[in-house]
Design a protein around this motif. Structure first.
Motif, PDB file in Angstrom:
ATOM      1  N   GLY A  66       0.715  -1.055  -0.036  1.00  0.00           N
ATOM      2  CA  GLY A  66       0.069  -0.136   0.369  1.00  0.00           C
ATOM      3  C   GLY A  66       0.762   1.418  -0.116  1.00  0.00           C
ATOM      4  O   GLY A  66       2.086   1.491  -0.187  1.00  0.00           O
ATOM      5  N   LYS A  67       0.091   2.459  -0.296  1.00  0.00           N
ATOM      6  CA  LYS A  67       1.141   4.131  -0.346  1.00  0.00           C
ATOM      7  C   LYS A  67       0.992   3.298   1.259  1.00  0.00           C
ATOM      8  O   LYS A  67       2.318   4.863   0.898  1.00  0.00           O
ATOM      9  CB  LYS A  67       0.045   4.831  -0.956  1.00  0.00           C
ATOM     10  N   ASP A  68       1.541   3.562   2.069  1.00  0.00           N
ATOM     11  CA  ASP A  68       1.381   4.279   3.837  1.00  0.00           C
ATOM     12  C   ASP A  68       2.520   2.929   3.833  1.00  0.00           C
ATOM     13  O   ASP A  68       3.441   3.817   4.637  1.00  0.00           O
ATOM     14  CB  ASP A  68       0.429   4.163   4.519  1.00  0.00           C
ATOM     15  N   VAL A  69       2.755   2.050   3.852  1.00  0.00           N
ATOM     16  CA  VAL A  69       3.966   1.420   3.287  1.00  0.00           C
ATOM     17  C   VAL A  69       4.705   1.401   2.909  1.00  0.00           C
ATOM     18  O   VAL A  69       6.203   2.014   3.294  1.00  0.00           O
ATOM     19  CB  VAL A  69       3.575  -0.355   2.646  1.00  0.00           C
ATOM     20  N   LEU A  70       4.993   1.924   1.390  1.00  0.00           N
ATOM     21  CA  LEU A  70       5.761   2.607   0.134  1.00  0.00           C
ATOM     22  C   LEU A  70       6.182   3.472   1.137  1.00  0.00           C
ATOM     23  O   LEU A  70       7.334   3.762   1.050  1.00  0.00           O
ATOM     24  CB  LEU A  70       4.572   2.592  -1.165  1.00  0.00           C
ATOM     25  N   LYS A  71       5.129   4.502   1.795  1.00  0.00           N
ATOM     26  CA  LYS A  71       6.062   6.250   2.463  1.00  0.00           C
ATOM     27  C   LYS A  71       6.910   5.730   2.931  1.00  0.00           C
ATOM     28  O   LYS A  71       7.610   6.236   3.302  1.00  0.00           O
ATOM     29  CB  LYS A  71       4.361   6.975   2.663  1.00  0.00           C
ATOM     30  N   ASP A  72       6.806   4.265   4.570  1.00  0.00           N
ATOM     31  CA  ASP A  72       7.292   4.529   5.528  1.00  0.00           C
ATOM     32  C   ASP A  72       8.955   3.981   5.013  1.00  0.00           C
ATOM     33  O   ASP A  72       9.992   4.766   5.339  1.00  0.00           O
ATOM     34  CB  ASP A  72       6.768   3.172   6.398  1.00  0.00           C
ATOM     35  N   VAL A  73       8.661   2.935   3.740  1.00  0.00           N
ATOM     36  CA  VAL A  73       9.985   2.538   3.295  1.00  0.00           C
ATOM     37  C   VAL A  73      10.577   4.299   2.727  1.00  0.00           C
ATOM     38  O   VAL A  73      12.381   4.663   2.924  1.00  0.00           O
ATOM     39  CB  VAL A  73      10.147   1.842   2.296  1.00  0.00           C
ATOM     40  N   GLN A  74      10.177   4.970   2.433  1.00  0.00           N
ATOM     41  CA  GLN A  74      10.999   6.247   1.348  1.00  0.00           C
ATOM     42  C   GLN A  74      11.659   6.933   2.571  1.00  0.00           C
ATOM     43  O   GLN A  74      12.074   7.783   2.364  1.00  0.00           O
ATOM     44  CB  GLN A  74       9.993   6.912   0.669  1.00  0.00           C
ATOM     45  N   GLY A 100      25.452   3.782  -1.595  1.00  0.00           N
ATOM     46  CA  GLY A 100      24.319   3.262  -1.743  1.00  0.00           C
ATOM     47  C   GLY A 100      24.291   4.055  -0.067  1.00  0.00           C
ATOM     48  O   GLY A 100      24.615   4.564   0.286  1.00  0.00           O
ATOM     49  N   TRP A 101      23.112   3.047   0.545  1.00  0.00           N
ATOM     50  CA  TRP A 101      22.724   4.243   1.816  1.00  0.00           C
ATOM     51  C   TRP A 101      23.300   3.653   2.799  1.00  0.00           C
ATOM     52  O   TRP A 101      23.498   2.524   3.113  1.00  0.00           O
ATOM     53  CB  TRP A 101      21.177   3.836   2.073  1.00  0.00           C
ATOM     54  N   LYS A 102      23.186   4.169   4.009  1.00  0.00           N
ATOM     55  CA  LYS A 102      24.481   3.619   5.170  1.00  0.00           C
ATOM     56  C   LYS A 102      23.297   4.461   6.683  1.00  0.00           C
ATOM     57  O   LYS A 102      22.692   5.614   6.232  1.00  0.00           O
ATOM     58  CB  LYS A 102      25.398   4.717   4.930  1.00  0.00           C
ATOM     59  N   PRO A 103      23.093   3.994   7.099  1.00  0.00           N
ATOM     60  CA  PRO A 103      22.065   4.664   8.463  1.00  0.00           C
ATOM     61  C   PRO A 103      22.848   6.044   9.130  1.00  0.00           C
ATOM     62  O   PRO A 103      24.658   5.740   8.744  1.00  0.00           O
ATOM     63  CB  PRO A 103      22.643   3.416   9.619  1.00  0.00           C
ATOM     64  N   THR A 104      22.338   6.487   9.988  1.00  0.00           N
ATOM     65  CA  THR A 104      23.133   7.508  10.030  1.00  0.00           C
ATOM     66  C   THR A 104      23.486   7.489  11.677  1.00  0.00           C
ATOM     67  O   THR A 104      22.834   6.379  11.866  1.00  0.00           O
ATOM     68  CB  THR A 104      21.691   9.121  10.116  1.00  0.00           C
ATOM     69  N   PRO A 105      24.084   8.338  12.391  1.00  0.00           N
ATOM     70  CA  PRO A 105      24.914   7.873  13.609  1.00  0.00           C
ATOM     71  C   PRO A 105      23.703   7.918  14.805  1.00  0.00           C
ATOM     72  O   PRO A 105      23.535   7.103  15.367  1.00  0.00           O
ATOM     73  CB  PRO A 105      25.793   8.429  14.068  1.00  0.00           C
ATOM     74  N   ASP A 106      22.648   8.047  14.644  1.00  0.00           N
ATOM     75  CA  ASP A 106      21.145   8.460  15.282  1.00  0.00           C
ATOM     76  C   ASP A 106      20.485   6.757  15.707  1.00  0.00           C
ATOM     77  O   ASP A 106      19.756   6.574  16.369  1.00  0.00           O
ATOM     78  CB  ASP A 106      20.259   9.337  15.059  1.00  0.00           C
ATOM     79  N   MET A 107      20.958   6.261  13.956  1.00  0.00           N
ATOM     80  CA  MET A 107      20.058   4.726  13.721  1.00  0.00           C
ATOM     81  C   MET A 107      20.527   3.673  15.267  1.00  0.00           C
ATOM     82  O   MET A 107      19.891   3.089  15.098  1.00  0.00           O
ATOM     83  CB  MET A 107      20.028   4.539  12.482  1.00  0.00           C
ATOM     84  N   TYR A 108      22.106   3.878  15.113  1.00  0.00           N
ATOM     85  CA  TYR A 108      22.930   3.366  15.391  1.00  0.00           C
ATOM     86  C   TYR A 108      22.922   2.578  17.585  1.00  0.00           C
ATOM     87  O   TYR A 108      23.185   2.416  18.188  1.00  0.00           O
ATOM     88  CB  TYR A 108      24.729   3.685  15.445  1.00  0.00           C
ATOM     89  N   GLN A 109      21.685   4.276  17.936  1.00  0.00           N
ATOM     90  CA  GLN A 109      21.868   4.541  18.775  1.00  0.00           C
ATOM     91  C   GLN A 109      20.407   2.761  19.601  1.00  0.00           C
ATOM     92  O   GLN A 109      19.878   3.004  18.978  1.00  0.00           O
ATOM     93  CB  GLN A 109      20.468   5.651  19.965  1.00  0.00           C
ATOM     94  N   GLY A 110      21.276   2.339  21.271  1.00  0.00           N
ATOM     95  CA  GLY A 110      20.484   1.385  21.729  1.00  0.00           C
ATOM     96  C   GLY A 110      20.528   0.208  20.577  1.00  0.00           C
ATOM     97  O   GLY A 110      19.856  -0.951  21.091  1.00  0.00           O
TER      98      GLY A 110
END
Length: 142
Positions: free
Chosen positions: A85-93, A111-121
């Motif tokens: 659904g559009k809502d799922v595709l928007k969340d991925v984007q 390619g894509w790499k997580p931000t430092p904030d994404m490593y928290q926890g």
């Protein structure tokens, strides 16, 4: 398919061996071997019926055709085959845009790499030797 008194009677044999054959509707016309989906309506199997009747017969495809066989397996196991659904595709984007695009020294995107904030926890296993029981096609590691 059986013929009695010049009437052709068709039966469906479920993949589950513990179930009995199902009686096809009288207006069902078989086009030979194939993969079919039919429904049983609870309460339609009367005491005078030898086999339970099925309704809403739909041909899914042909046997020995990988696309049709896959579709039949997905249908049989209740796996949703529709597009996201559009809502799922928007969340991925949004998740992709929240990360960083990594580039080499020439400025070519790698390619894509997580931000430092994404490593928290999270535990960082990037420098550890790990193994998985999953095949190389897996999207996650167990």
């Amino acid at each position: 398919i059986k013929t009695y008194n010049s009437k052709t009677i068709s039966y469906f044999r479920p993949n589950t061996r513990s179930m009995t054959d199902f009686l096809c509707p009288m207006d069902f016309e078989s086009s030979g071997d194939g993969l079919y989906k039919a429904e049983y309506v609870y309460g339609n199997w009367k005491e005078f019926h030898k086999n339970p009747p099925c309704v809403k017969v739909k041909k899914l495809g042909d046997t020995c055709n990988i696309h049709d066989e896959t579709l039949a397996l997905l249908t049989e196991n209740g796996i949703d085959q529709r597009d996201f659904g559009k809502d799922v595709l928007k969340d991925v984007q949004d998740a992709v845009q929240s990360g960083l695009m990594v580039a080499d020294s020439d400025g070519e995107e790698l390619g894509w790499k997580p931000t430092p904030d994404m490593y928290q926890g999270r535990r960082d296993y990037r420098q550890q030797r790990i193994f998985t029981i999953d095949p190389t096609t897996a999207k996650d590691l167990d």
